[in-house]
Design a protein around this motif. Structure first.
Motif, PDB file in Angstrom:
ATOM      1  N   TRP A  21       0.832  -1.202   0.000  1.00 10.68           N
ATOM      2  CA  TRP A  21       0.000   0.000   0.000  1.00 10.68           C
ATOM      3  C   TRP A  21       0.867   1.252   0.000  1.00 10.68           C
ATOM      4  O   TRP A  21       2.070   1.191   0.213  1.00 10.68           O
ATOM      5  CB  TRP A  21      -0.896   0.013   1.231  1.00 10.68           C
ATOM      6  CG  TRP A  21      -0.130   0.120   2.526  1.00 10.68           C
ATOM      7  CD1 TRP A  21       0.590  -0.869   3.135  1.00 10.68           C
ATOM      8  CD2 TRP A  21       0.047   1.292   3.332  1.00 10.68           C
ATOM      9  NE1 TRP A  21       1.182  -0.411   4.272  1.00 10.68           N
ATOM     10  CE2 TRP A  21       0.873   0.916   4.429  1.00 10.68           C
ATOM     11  CE3 TRP A  21      -0.414   2.602   3.250  1.00 10.68           C
ATOM     12  CZ2 TRP A  21       1.239   1.822   5.420  1.00 10.68           C
ATOM     13  CZ3 TRP A  21      -0.063   3.506   4.239  1.00 10.68           C
ATOM     14  CH2 TRP A  21       0.751   3.116   5.307  1.00 10.68           C
ATOM     15  N   ILE A  31      -4.004  -0.600  13.358  1.00 15.06           N
ATOM     16  CA  ILE A  31      -4.551  -1.216  12.138  1.00 15.06           C
ATOM     17  C   ILE A  31      -5.616  -2.245  12.504  1.00 15.06           C
ATOM     18  O   ILE A  31      -6.689  -2.300  11.892  1.00 15.06           O
ATOM     19  CB  ILE A  31      -3.416  -1.874  11.327  1.00 15.06           C
ATOM     20  CG1 ILE A  31      -2.335  -0.861  10.993  1.00 15.06           C
ATOM     21  CG2 ILE A  31      -3.970  -2.504  10.048  1.00 15.06           C
ATOM     22  CD1 ILE A  31      -1.102  -1.471  10.357  1.00 15.06           C
ATOM     23  N   LEU A  69      -9.672  -2.495  11.413  1.00 14.57           N
ATOM     24  CA  LEU A  69     -10.269  -3.681  10.787  1.00 14.57           C
ATOM     25  C   LEU A  69     -11.405  -4.230  11.639  1.00 14.57           C
ATOM     26  O   LEU A  69     -12.458  -4.622  11.112  1.00 14.57           O
ATOM     27  CB  LEU A  69      -9.203  -4.752  10.574  1.00 14.57           C
ATOM     28  CG  LEU A  69      -8.018  -4.387   9.684  1.00 14.57           C
ATOM     29  CD1 LEU A  69      -7.057  -5.564   9.572  1.00 14.57           C
ATOM     30  CD2 LEU A  69      -8.474  -3.943   8.308  1.00 14.57           C
ATOM     31  N   HIS A  73     -14.576  -2.027  11.455  1.00 14.07           N
ATOM     32  CA  HIS A  73     -15.296  -2.194  10.187  1.00 14.07           C
ATOM     33  C   HIS A  73     -15.983  -3.555  10.123  1.00 14.07           C
ATOM     34  O   HIS A  73     -17.108  -3.659   9.603  1.00 14.07           O
ATOM     35  CB  HIS A  73     -14.326  -2.043   9.022  1.00 14.07           C
ATOM     36  CG  HIS A  73     -15.006  -1.918   7.695  1.00 14.07           C
ATOM     37  ND1 HIS A  73     -15.758  -0.818   7.327  1.00 14.07           N
ATOM     38  CD2 HIS A  73     -15.069  -2.769   6.633  1.00 14.07           C
ATOM     39  CE1 HIS A  73     -16.229  -0.986   6.116  1.00 14.07           C
ATOM     40  NE2 HIS A  73     -15.829  -2.170   5.669  1.00 14.07           N
ATOM     41  N   LEU A  93     -11.149  -6.944   3.767  1.00 15.12           N
ATOM     42  CA  LEU A  93     -10.018  -6.692   2.876  1.00 15.12           C
ATOM     43  C   LEU A  93     -10.468  -6.027   1.586  1.00 15.12           C
ATOM     44  O   LEU A  93      -9.765  -5.159   1.049  1.00 15.12           O
ATOM     45  CB  LEU A  93      -9.295  -8.004   2.576  1.00 15.12           C
ATOM     46  CG  LEU A  93      -8.571  -8.677   3.748  1.00 15.12           C
ATOM     47  CD1 LEU A  93      -7.969 -10.003   3.298  1.00 15.12           C
ATOM     48  CD2 LEU A  93      -7.494  -7.765   4.319  1.00 15.12           C
ATOM     49  N   ASP A 100     -13.025  -3.951   1.209  1.00 14.66           N
ATOM     50  CA  ASP A 100     -13.324  -2.547   1.485  1.00 14.66           C
ATOM     51  C   ASP A 100     -12.048  -1.759   1.757  1.00 14.66           C
ATOM     52  O   ASP A 100     -11.968  -0.570   1.417  1.00 14.66           O
ATOM     53  CB  ASP A 100     -14.272  -2.444   2.681  1.00 14.66           C
ATOM     54  CG  ASP A 100     -15.671  -2.964   2.350  1.00 14.66           C
ATOM     55  OD1 ASP A 100     -15.942  -3.180   1.162  1.00 14.66           O
ATOM     56  OD2 ASP A 100     -16.466  -3.163   3.287  1.00 14.66           O
ATOM     57  N   LEU A 101     -11.042  -2.396   2.364  1.00 16.03           N
ATOM     58  CA  LEU A 101      -9.756  -1.727   2.546  1.00 16.03           C
ATOM     59  C   LEU A 101      -9.120  -1.441   1.199  1.00 16.03           C
ATOM     60  O   LEU A 101      -8.593  -0.343   0.968  1.00 16.03           O
ATOM     61  CB  LEU A 101      -8.837  -2.609   3.399  1.00 16.03           C
ATOM     62  CG  LEU A 101      -7.427  -2.066   3.660  1.00 16.03           C
ATOM     63  CD1 LEU A 101      -7.480  -0.826   4.536  1.00 16.03           C
ATOM     64  CD2 LEU A 101      -6.549  -3.132   4.313  1.00 16.03           C
ATOM     65  N   ARG A 102      -9.176  -2.403   0.302  1.00 12.17           N
ATOM     66  CA  ARG A 102      -8.624  -2.213  -1.038  1.00 12.17           C
ATOM     67  C   ARG A 102      -9.352  -1.115  -1.794  1.00 12.17           C
ATOM     68  O   ARG A 102      -8.750  -0.334  -2.547  1.00 12.17           O
ATOM     69  CB  ARG A 102      -8.707  -3.525  -1.820  1.00 12.17           C
ATOM     70  CG  ARG A 102      -8.141  -3.474  -3.223  1.00 12.17           C
ATOM     71  CD  ARG A 102      -8.720  -4.562  -4.100  1.00 12.17           C
ATOM     72  NE  ARG A 102     -10.162  -4.401  -4.270  1.00 12.17           N
ATOM     73  CZ  ARG A 102     -10.922  -5.219  -4.986  1.00 12.17           C
ATOM     74  NH1 ARG A 102     -10.375  -6.276  -5.576  1.00 12.17           N
ATOM     75  NH2 ARG A 102     -12.222  -5.013  -5.108  1.00 12.17           N
ATOM     76  N   LEU A 113     -11.626   2.492   4.143  1.00 13.01           N
ATOM     77  CA  LEU A 113     -11.081   2.547   5.498  1.00 13.01           C
ATOM     78  C   LEU A 113      -9.912   3.526   5.559  1.00 13.01           C
ATOM     79  O   LEU A 113      -9.069   3.554   4.657  1.00 13.01           O
ATOM     80  CB  LEU A 113     -10.591   1.170   5.962  1.00 13.01           C
ATOM     81  CG  LEU A 113     -11.648   0.173   6.467  1.00 13.01           C
ATOM     82  CD1 LEU A 113     -12.571  -0.267   5.365  1.00 13.01           C
ATOM     83  CD2 LEU A 113     -10.960  -1.038   7.093  1.00 13.01           C
ATOM     84  N   LEU A 142      -6.663   4.900   7.951  1.00 12.83           N
ATOM     85  CA  LEU A 142      -5.777   4.429   8.999  1.00 12.83           C
ATOM     86  C   LEU A 142      -5.208   5.612   9.778  1.00 12.83           C
ATOM     87  O   LEU A 142      -4.950   6.676   9.213  1.00 12.83           O
ATOM     88  CB  LEU A 142      -4.617   3.613   8.404  1.00 12.83           C
ATOM     89  CG  LEU A 142      -4.991   2.390   7.570  1.00 12.83           C
ATOM     90  CD1 LEU A 142      -3.731   1.700   7.053  1.00 12.83           C
ATOM     91  CD2 LEU A 142      -5.834   1.414   8.374  1.00 12.83           C
TER      92      LEU A 142
END
Length: 558
Positions: free
Chosen positions: A247, A287, A291, A294, A486, A488-490, A494, A496
């Motif tokens: 990332w 982190i 996660l 969410h 994962l 939705d993070l991609r 989200l 950080l």
């Protein structure tokens, strides 16, 4: 009557902290509520019981190269006690306390805070501090394994082969930093690597071997001990799924340090290693908290349930799937609020199976140089009394000079750590102008800062144990829930770190990969895949898991 011993194997090496490590002590200090264990000299150490417990837990989830029941193998090697009796078996593996290789080390302090599920702010009465050993701290490691001459267990090759295979596997796990030691493993603590390994072996049932052992002339061998040993570098079948997330930030990203600066109000959190280098830090706990929040939001939305108003209830009663991935607190009456001990299942808490390692910036600076930056302050000399207006002008001039010095220092490290000072002011709701005494500044890492990949570890073996213990419904939801988080993070949903509601913490995920061996169904289908591949062309096992996820909420009327 003593047990007869055949071959003895001794493993010597150096355990190096690859991240923060905490093994709780019994004393208290003014700087931290949770201290580290210290030996009789007052130096930090790793108790042999903590190392043995970590190795035993690791071996219980490991598939040895010749098969065998992991639970029976672990009990045979580390000993067992028959409940409600005086019967049992001794441990054939012994671990010494691990003491510092260097003369002394300075522990650092980590702050922790709980996030309220309703207000999304810091939860009341849930701030704590913890001492940790910094990365680079080294300890002397010693393991001794004996081969009994008694009746061999149900393992191909008998006791001799079992002990050698087990030692090989444990050394491999330690060398590859797959055996977390100590507390806080879910938030990335406890990662240690074994190096400088020396192994010697002797047959104590033979007079020549016994003399060689006692005189220190027993031959030293290097791993592997056997030709087909897993120490060659093959990936251990330890039942752990490892997720690597590449990332980069698309804007300012930091976790706020609890201590204010002298010229700027908010400093980024950093981590100082034992070698004196400083890097920006995105803690695994931060982190993991993002996660978890969410994941809870997804499940509660599908179940049409609000989060509990009481923060302690939110920790005791997480939604299905979240409880096994991220853990749950005991249901006992710990806060005096009158909750019955059994109001949640068996009343016991559960350790989460998902762990997130600390994430650091690639760039680093010397600790002395960093201290020079954060300690810059205005000239403390007071001007002669010339009226309030003149004094204010003088103070502003001193502050500007300090700011100029800070910018010069930041320019010197910009190639390694691109930092800049950002000023902010609150707006008065009545006048529409700047609110009085509401000016603040932040030392922000820019979007050009390079970071390590985010590393996530799923203990699938422990998930299987939870399923066998009667909570199969939660374990069945773990995989679909993880993939949704994962995804939705991609997709950028989200944020950080600090200031996510004001534009900070936005990231761009460039790749998510899965790896692991010894995984059960359906987790084994993820090994060697990428997230994009799994979502666009899901394996049949993943499709079945997602279908079961949907059916679960349809049956619940969601």
């Amino acid at each position: 009557m003593g047990q007869s011993i055949g071959t003895r194997i001794e493993v010597l090496g150096t355990l190096t902290c690859l991240g923060p490590v905490h093994i709780g002590g019994w004393d208290t200090t003014t700087e931290a509520s949770l201290t580290i264990a210290r030996d009789g000299k007052g130096q930090p150490f790793l108790p042999g019981t903590s190392i043995a417990g970590a190795l035993r837990a690791y071996l219980a989830g490991l598939d040895l190269p010749r098969g065998g029941d992991p639970a029976a193998v672990t009990a045979a090697l580390f000993g067992s006690i028959t409940p409600n009796s005086q019967d049992g078996s001794p441990s054939w593996i012994r671990l010494d306390d691990a003491h510092l290789v260097a003369d002394e080390v300075a522990p650092t302090v980590r702050d922790g805070v709980g996030i309220d599920r309703v207000s999304a702010t810091a939860a009341a009465n849930f701030l704590y501090t913890r001492q940790v050993l910094p990365a680079g701290t080294r300890f002397a490691f010693r393991l001794v394994a004996d081969t009994p001459t008694a009746t061999a267990p149900d393992y191909p090759g008998g006791w001799s082969t079992l002990v050698r295979d087990a030692v090989d596997a444990l050394v491999t796990g330690l060398a590859q930093a797959r055996v977390p030691i100590g507390a806080g493993r879910g938030r990335g603590f406890g990662r240690m690597g074994l190096g400088e390994v020396t192994i010697r072996s002797a047959d104590l049932s033979d007079p020549a071997g016994l003399i060689a052992w006692l005189t220190g002339t027993a031959p030293a061998v290097s791993p592997p001990l056997t030709e087909d040993s897993s120490v060659r570098g093959d990936q251990p079948r330890d039942g752990r799924l490892r997720i690597s997330i590449a990332w980069r930030p698309t804007g300012p990203l930091l976790v706020r340090d609890s201590l204010p600066g002298t010229v700027v109000d908010t400093l980024p959190l950093t981590d100082t290693a034992a070698d004196g280098t400083v890097r920006l830090l995105l803690p695994g706990s931060s982190i993991r908290g993002v996660l978890r929040a969410h994941a809870e939001r997804i499940v509660r939305t599908l179940r049409r349930q609000d989060a509990p108003a009481d923060f302690n209830d939110a920790l005791r009663q997480p939604p299905p799937g979240v409880d096994v991935l991220f853990g749950s607190a005991p249901a006992g009456d710990r806060d005096g609020r009158g909750h019955p001990a059994g109001h949640r299942g068996d009343g016991r808490g559960r350790r989460g199976t998902l762990a997130v390692a600390d994430c650091h910036s690639i760039g680093q600076v010397d600790a002395r140089q960093w201290n020079d930056i954060i300690s810059i302050s205005p000239d403390p000399t007071n001007p002669a009394s010339r009226g309030e207006r003149a004094e204010r002008k003088e103070r502003n001039s001193q502050r500007e000079q300090a700011r100029s010095g800070l910018h010069q220092e930041l320019a010197n490290i910009r190639q390694r750590l691109p930092l800049s000072v950002s000023d902010h002011v609150a707006i008065d709701r009545w006048t529409g102008g700047a609110s009085d005494h509401r000016l603040f500044s932040v030392l922000e890492p820019s979007h050009r800062t390079e970071w390590e990949p985010i590393s996530i570890d799923i203990d699938v073996t422990q998930l299987d144990r939870y399923g066998a213990a009667g909570i199969a419904g939660s374990t069945a939801l773990a995989l679909p829930l993880l993939l949704l988080v994962l995804r939705d993070l991609r997709d950028g949903w989200l944020a950080l770190g600090f200031g996510g509601s004001r534009g900070r913490g936005q990231i761009e995920v460039t790749g998510v990969t899965f790896d692991g061996a010894g995984l059960s169904t359906p987790w084994q289908a993820l090994a060697g895949q990428t997230l994009d591949t799994v979502l666009t062309a899901p394996p049949p096992q993943v499709t079945a898991a997602m279908t079961g996820w949907a059916d679960t909420f349809e049956e619940a009327g969601a």
